[in-house]
Design a protein around this motif. Structure first.
Motif, PDB file in Angstrom:
ATOM      1  N   ALA A 267      38.582  18.289   6.215  1.00  0.00           N
ATOM      2  CA  ALA A 267      39.926  18.839   5.961  1.00  0.00           C
ATOM      3  C   ALA A 267      39.915  20.370   5.997  1.00  0.00           C
ATOM      4  O   ALA A 267      40.895  20.997   6.419  1.00  0.00           O
ATOM      5  N   VAL A 268      38.802  20.965   5.586  1.00  0.00           N
ATOM      6  CA  VAL A 268      38.691  22.426   5.654  1.00  0.00           C
ATOM      7  C   VAL A 268      38.650  22.855   7.130  1.00  0.00           C
ATOM      8  O   VAL A 268      39.358  23.787   7.531  1.00  0.00           O
ATOM      9  N   GLU A 269      37.844  22.138   7.906  1.00  0.00           N
ATOM     10  CA  GLU A 269      37.747  22.465   9.335  1.00  0.00           C
ATOM     11  C   GLU A 269      39.084  22.289  10.053  1.00  0.00           C
ATOM     12  O   GLU A 269      39.437  23.074  10.927  1.00  0.00           O
ATOM     13  N   ALA A 270      39.827  21.271   9.653  1.00  0.00           N
ATOM     14  CA  ALA A 270      41.133  21.010  10.275  1.00  0.00           C
ATOM     15  C   ALA A 270      42.214  21.958   9.764  1.00  0.00           C
ATOM     16  O   ALA A 270      43.342  21.946  10.242  1.00  0.00           O
ATOM     17  N   GLY A 271      41.872  22.764   8.756  1.00  0.00           N
ATOM     18  CA  GLY A 271      42.849  23.700   8.202  1.00  0.00           C
ATOM     19  C   GLY A 271      43.789  23.055   7.190  1.00  0.00           C
ATOM     20  O   GLY A 271      44.784  23.657   6.779  1.00  0.00           O
ATOM     21  N   ASP A 272      43.496  21.841   6.750  1.00  0.00           N
ATOM     22  CA  ASP A 272      44.358  21.170   5.767  1.00  0.00           C
ATOM     23  C   ASP A 272      44.025  21.585   4.334  1.00  0.00           C
ATOM     24  O   ASP A 272      44.828  21.435   3.424  1.00  0.00           O
ATOM     25  N   ILE A 273      42.803  22.046   4.136  1.00  0.00           N
ATOM     26  CA  ILE A 273      42.423  22.671   2.865  1.00  0.00           C
ATOM     27  C   ILE A 273      42.051  24.105   3.213  1.00  0.00           C
ATOM     28  O   ILE A 273      41.323  24.350   4.172  1.00  0.00           O
ATOM     29  N   HIS A 274      42.560  25.053   2.447  1.00  0.00           N
ATOM     30  CA  HIS A 274      42.328  26.456   2.784  1.00  0.00           C
ATOM     31  C   HIS A 274      40.873  26.855   2.549  1.00  0.00           C
ATOM     32  O   HIS A 274      40.285  26.526   1.517  1.00  0.00           O
ATOM     33  N   LEU A 275      40.330  27.553   3.540  1.00  0.00           N
ATOM     34  CA  LEU A 275      38.919  27.944   3.480  1.00  0.00           C
ATOM     35  C   LEU A 275      38.588  28.734   2.208  1.00  0.00           C
ATOM     36  O   LEU A 275      37.529  28.548   1.607  1.00  0.00           O
ATOM     37  N   GLU A 276      39.490  29.606   1.781  1.00  0.00           N
ATOM     38  CA  GLU A 276      39.204  30.432   0.598  1.00  0.00           C
ATOM     39  C   GLU A 276      39.156  29.598  -0.681  1.00  0.00           C
ATOM     40  O   GLU A 276      38.462  29.946  -1.627  1.00  0.00           O
ATOM     41  N   ARG A 277      39.911  28.513  -0.719  1.00  0.00           N
ATOM     42  CA  ARG A 277      39.836  27.611  -1.877  1.00  0.00           C
ATOM     43  C   ARG A 277      38.487  26.890  -1.857  1.00  0.00           C
ATOM     44  O   ARG A 277      37.820  26.755  -2.875  1.00  0.00           O
ATOM     45  N   TYR A 278      38.091  26.431  -0.662  1.00  0.00           N
ATOM     46  CA  TYR A 278      36.812  25.722  -0.541  1.00  0.00           C
ATOM     47  C   TYR A 278      35.644  26.653  -0.883  1.00  0.00           C
ATOM     48  O   TYR A 278      34.696  26.262  -1.549  1.00  0.00           O
ATOM     49  N   ARG A 279      35.752  27.909  -0.432  1.00  0.00           N
ATOM     50  CA  ARG A 279      34.690  28.880  -0.757  1.00  0.00           C
ATOM     51  C   ARG A 279      34.548  29.063  -2.255  1.00  0.00           C
ATOM     52  O   ARG A 279      33.445  29.124  -2.787  1.00  0.00           O
ATOM     53  N   ASN A 280      35.674  29.167  -2.950  1.00  0.00           N
ATOM     54  CA  ASN A 280      35.599  29.303  -4.402  1.00  0.00           C
ATOM     55  C   ASN A 280      35.062  28.028  -5.042  1.00  0.00           C
ATOM     56  O   ASN A 280      34.314  28.092  -6.022  1.00  0.00           O
ATOM     57  N   TYR A 281      35.427  26.896  -4.472  1.00  0.00           N
ATOM     58  CA  TYR A 281      34.860  25.628  -4.947  1.00  0.00           C
ATOM     59  C   TYR A 281      33.334  25.693  -4.891  1.00  0.00           C
ATOM     60  O   TYR A 281      32.647  25.389  -5.863  1.00  0.00           O
ATOM     61  N   LEU A 282      32.805  26.120  -3.732  1.00  0.00           N
ATOM     62  CA  LEU A 282      31.348  26.191  -3.578  1.00  0.00           C
ATOM     63  C   LEU A 282      30.740  27.214  -4.534  1.00  0.00           C
ATOM     64  O   LEU A 282      29.667  26.997  -5.094  1.00  0.00           O
ATOM     65  N   HIS A 283      31.452  28.301  -4.728  1.00  0.00           N
ATOM     66  CA  HIS A 283      30.976  29.328  -5.654  1.00  0.00           C
ATOM     67  C   HIS A 283      30.862  28.753  -7.078  1.00  0.00           C
ATOM     68  O   HIS A 283      29.845  28.921  -7.748  1.00  0.00           O
ATOM     69  N   PHE A 284      31.914  28.058  -7.508  1.00  0.00           N
ATOM     70  CA  PHE A 284      31.900  27.470  -8.857  1.00  0.00           C
ATOM     71  C   PHE A 284      30.829  26.385  -8.958  1.00  0.00           C
ATOM     72  O   PHE A 284      30.155  26.256  -9.980  1.00  0.00           O
ATOM     73  N   LEU A 285      30.672  25.619  -7.887  1.00  0.00           N
ATOM     74  CA  LEU A 285      29.643  24.576  -7.863  1.00  0.00           C
ATOM     75  C   LEU A 285      28.265  25.206  -8.093  1.00  0.00           C
ATOM     76  O   LEU A 285      27.454  24.687  -8.860  1.00  0.00           O
ATOM     77  N   GLY A 286      28.027  26.340  -7.441  1.00  0.00           N
ATOM     78  CA  GLY A 286      26.769  27.063  -7.615  1.00  0.00           C
ATOM     79  C   GLY A 286      26.580  27.499  -9.058  1.00  0.00           C
ATOM     80  O   GLY A 286      25.485  27.386  -9.622  1.00  0.00           O
ATOM     81  N   GLU A 287      27.646  27.974  -9.676  1.00  0.00           N
ATOM     82  CA  GLU A 287      27.558  28.396 -11.081  1.00  0.00           C
ATOM     83  C   GLU A 287      27.237  27.214 -11.989  1.00  0.00           C
ATOM     84  O   GLU A 287      26.454  27.330 -12.934  1.00  0.00           O
ATOM     85  N   ILE A 288      27.855  26.065 -11.697  1.00  0.00           N
ATOM     86  CA  ILE A 288      27.615  24.873 -12.526  1.00  0.00           C
ATOM     87  C   ILE A 288      26.156  24.438 -12.414  1.00  0.00           C
ATOM     88  O   ILE A 288      25.502  24.151 -13.420  1.00  0.00           O
ATOM     89  N   LYS A 289      25.643  24.448 -11.187  1.00  0.00           N
ATOM     90  CA  LYS A 289      24.249  24.035 -10.984  1.00  0.00           C
ATOM     91  C   LYS A 289      23.291  24.984 -11.694  1.00  0.00           C
ATOM     92  O   LYS A 289      22.300  24.564 -12.279  1.00  0.00           O
ATOM     93  N   GLU A 290      23.604  26.258 -11.631  1.00  0.00           N
ATOM     94  CA  GLU A 290      22.738  27.241 -12.280  1.00  0.00           C
ATOM     95  C   GLU A 290      22.744  27.053 -13.796  1.00  0.00           C
ATOM     96  O   GLU A 290      21.694  27.107 -14.435  1.00  0.00           O
ATOM     97  N   LEU A 291      23.924  26.819 -14.351  1.00  0.00           N
ATOM     98  CA  LEU A 291      24.010  26.588 -15.796  1.00  0.00           C
ATOM     99  C   LEU A 291      23.230  25.345 -16.195  1.00  0.00           C
ATOM    100  O   LEU A 291      22.586  25.306 -17.240  1.00  0.00           O
ATOM    101  N   GLN A 292      23.273  24.321 -15.327  1.00  0.00           N
ATOM    102  CA  GLN A 292      22.544  23.080 -15.629  1.00  0.00           C
ATOM    103  C   GLN A 292      21.048  23.305 -15.627  1.00  0.00           C
ATOM    104  O   GLN A 292      20.346  22.788 -16.476  1.00  0.00           O
ATOM    105  N   GLN A 293      20.593  24.093 -14.660  1.00  0.00           N
ATOM    106  CA  GLN A 293      19.154  24.350 -14.591  1.00  0.00           C
ATOM    107  C   GLN A 293      18.661  25.069 -15.840  1.00  0.00           C
ATOM    108  O   GLN A 293      17.579  24.825 -16.319  1.00  0.00           O
ATOM    109  N   ARG A 294      19.512  25.926 -16.356  1.00  0.00           N
ATOM    110  CA  ARG A 294      19.116  26.652 -17.572  1.00  0.00           C
ATOM    111  C   ARG A 294      19.055  25.733 -18.786  1.00  0.00           C
ATOM    112  O   ARG A 294      18.397  26.013 -19.750  1.00  0.00           O
ATOM    113  N   ARG A 295      19.811  24.628 -18.716  1.00  0.00           N
ATOM    114  CA  ARG A 295      19.842  23.700 -19.851  1.00  0.00           C
ATOM    115  C   ARG A 295      18.519  22.939 -19.981  1.00  0.00           C
ATOM    116  O   ARG A 295      18.176  22.480 -21.053  1.00  0.00           O
ATOM    117  N   TYR A 296      17.834  22.720 -18.843  1.00  0.00           N
ATOM    118  CA  TYR A 296      16.604  21.925 -18.917  1.00  0.00           C
ATOM    119  C   TYR A 296      15.362  22.795 -18.962  1.00  0.00           C
ATOM    120  O   TYR A 296      15.370  23.924 -18.584  1.00  0.00           O
TER     121      TYR A 296
END
Ligand SMILES: Nc1nc2c(ncn2[C@@H]2O[C@H](COP(=O)(O)OP(=O)(O)O)[C@@H](O)[C@H]2O)c(=O)[nH]1
Ligand SMILES: [Mg+2]
Ligand SMILES: [Zn+2]
Length: 296
Positions: A267-296
């Motif tokens: 959907a991002v490639e087709a332009g149905d989801i805006h690339l900048e929203r997806y980029r922020n999604y990935l950014h937040f996903l990275g933050e979540i993973k980093e926080l999880q790693q610190r938990r263990y």
């Protein structure tokens, strides 16, 4: 025991508005618990209290909440007005998306409010912001307190609901509320005065009743929201345009990152989801993973 709603909290005192619309200054007694978790009373909470004097009391219990936000700290709101300036400070998408995710998680409905429209001449810029949020379904308002732009529309969204104004310091939250609540003068501050000399800004959360029905809360600016206690698999649920498409991903539990046949990436490639929203999604996903790693 009388019941009321906390409308303001200042240094250990809770101001409880009761059925007669008088404010009782209350202390909280002991520790309140829900499902074994410790609980601090919040603005917006419905509470029972004991009267201990004239307009003075002690909170004895807190009723279950329909929603709860930690930043800003408030309970039982239905809607968040996510406020972001177009200029002074310059529009930034990331803090908006950050708040939208937290609001979705808390189960709120959301309205995006772009302020200081009088400082923008180029219509194209507004259109490009609308485009980012087109697939989300969030209503977007543009406002200006200088020339009354968008204020009636904003009032319509507030009518009959309990709303919180959320956004960084200086974006114009208190200024908007001052226009909507003509008989109140909330403290507003100048962003240009970096040293804070003579600066008046909102310091606490306060719930205010609207003349035509509904309640609104002004909030102070709060520090950047983080994603503590988030799981990577839940993040997509808080992006409405991803949530509605995630069922078409090949894998259950797809986090729309590196998986094949991912409906979100398509959907991002087709332009149905805006690339900048997806980029922020990935950014937040990275933050979540980093926080999880610190938990263990
Ligand atoms: N030009 C312009 N300035 C605004 C507008 N709304 C607010 N401001 C200015 O922005 C600054 C911060 O406003 P304030 O309401 O205190 O922001 P808050 O921290 O979000 O509550 C103040 O100097 C306001 O005068 C607007 O619509 N247009
Ligand atoms: Mg303010
Ligand atoms: Zn996917």
């Amino acid at each position: 025991m009388p019941i009321g709603q906390i409308v303001k909290a200042i240094s250990g005192f809770y101001y409880v508005c009761n059925e007669e619309q008088s404010q009782i200054q209350c202390r909280a007694r002991g520790v309140f618990k829900f499902e074994k978790k410790k609980l601090t009373p919040l603005v917006g909470d419905w509470v029972a209290y004991e009267e201990t004097g004239l307009d003075e009391g002690v909170i004895t219990s807190v009723q279950p909440r329909s929603s709860e936000l930690k930043r800003p700290p408030i309970a039982n709101v239905e809607q968040a007005i996510v406020v972001c300036a177009l200029r002074e400070p310059q529009f930034q998408q990331m803090p908006v998306d950050r708040f939208l995710v937290h609001g979705e998680r808390a189960g709120l409905s959301m309205v995006i409010c772009l302020t200081k429209r009088d400082l923008v001449e180029d219509e194209e810029e507004l259109k490009s912001i609308w485009k980012i949020y087109e697939a989300t379904g969030y209503p977007i308002l543009t406002t200006s307190v200088k020339n009354e732009d968008g204020l009636r529309e904003l009032e319509e969204f507030l009518l009959g609901k309990t709303s919180v104004f959320a956004g960084q310091s200086g974006v114009g939250k208190s200024s908007l509320l001052n226009r909507i609540l003509p008989d109140r003068e909330l403290e507003t501050g100048k962003v240009s005065d970096k040293l804070g000399r003579g600066r008046h800004t909102t310091r606490q959360v306060e719930l205010i009743t609207l003349q035509h029905g509904g309640q609104v809360a002004d909030t102070p600016g709060f520090s950047q929201l983080t994603f503590q206690e988030f799981e990577p698999t839940e993040l997509g649920d808080y992006f409405p345009e991803m949530r509605e498409r995630a069922g078409n991903c090949r894998f259950r539990g797809c986090i729309h990152e590196n998986e094949p046949n991912c409906a979100i990436k398509e959907a991002v490639e087709a332009g149905d989801i805006h690339l900048e929203r997806y980029r922020n999604y990935l950014h937040f996903l990275g933050e979540i993973k980093e926080l999880q790693q610190r938990r263990y």
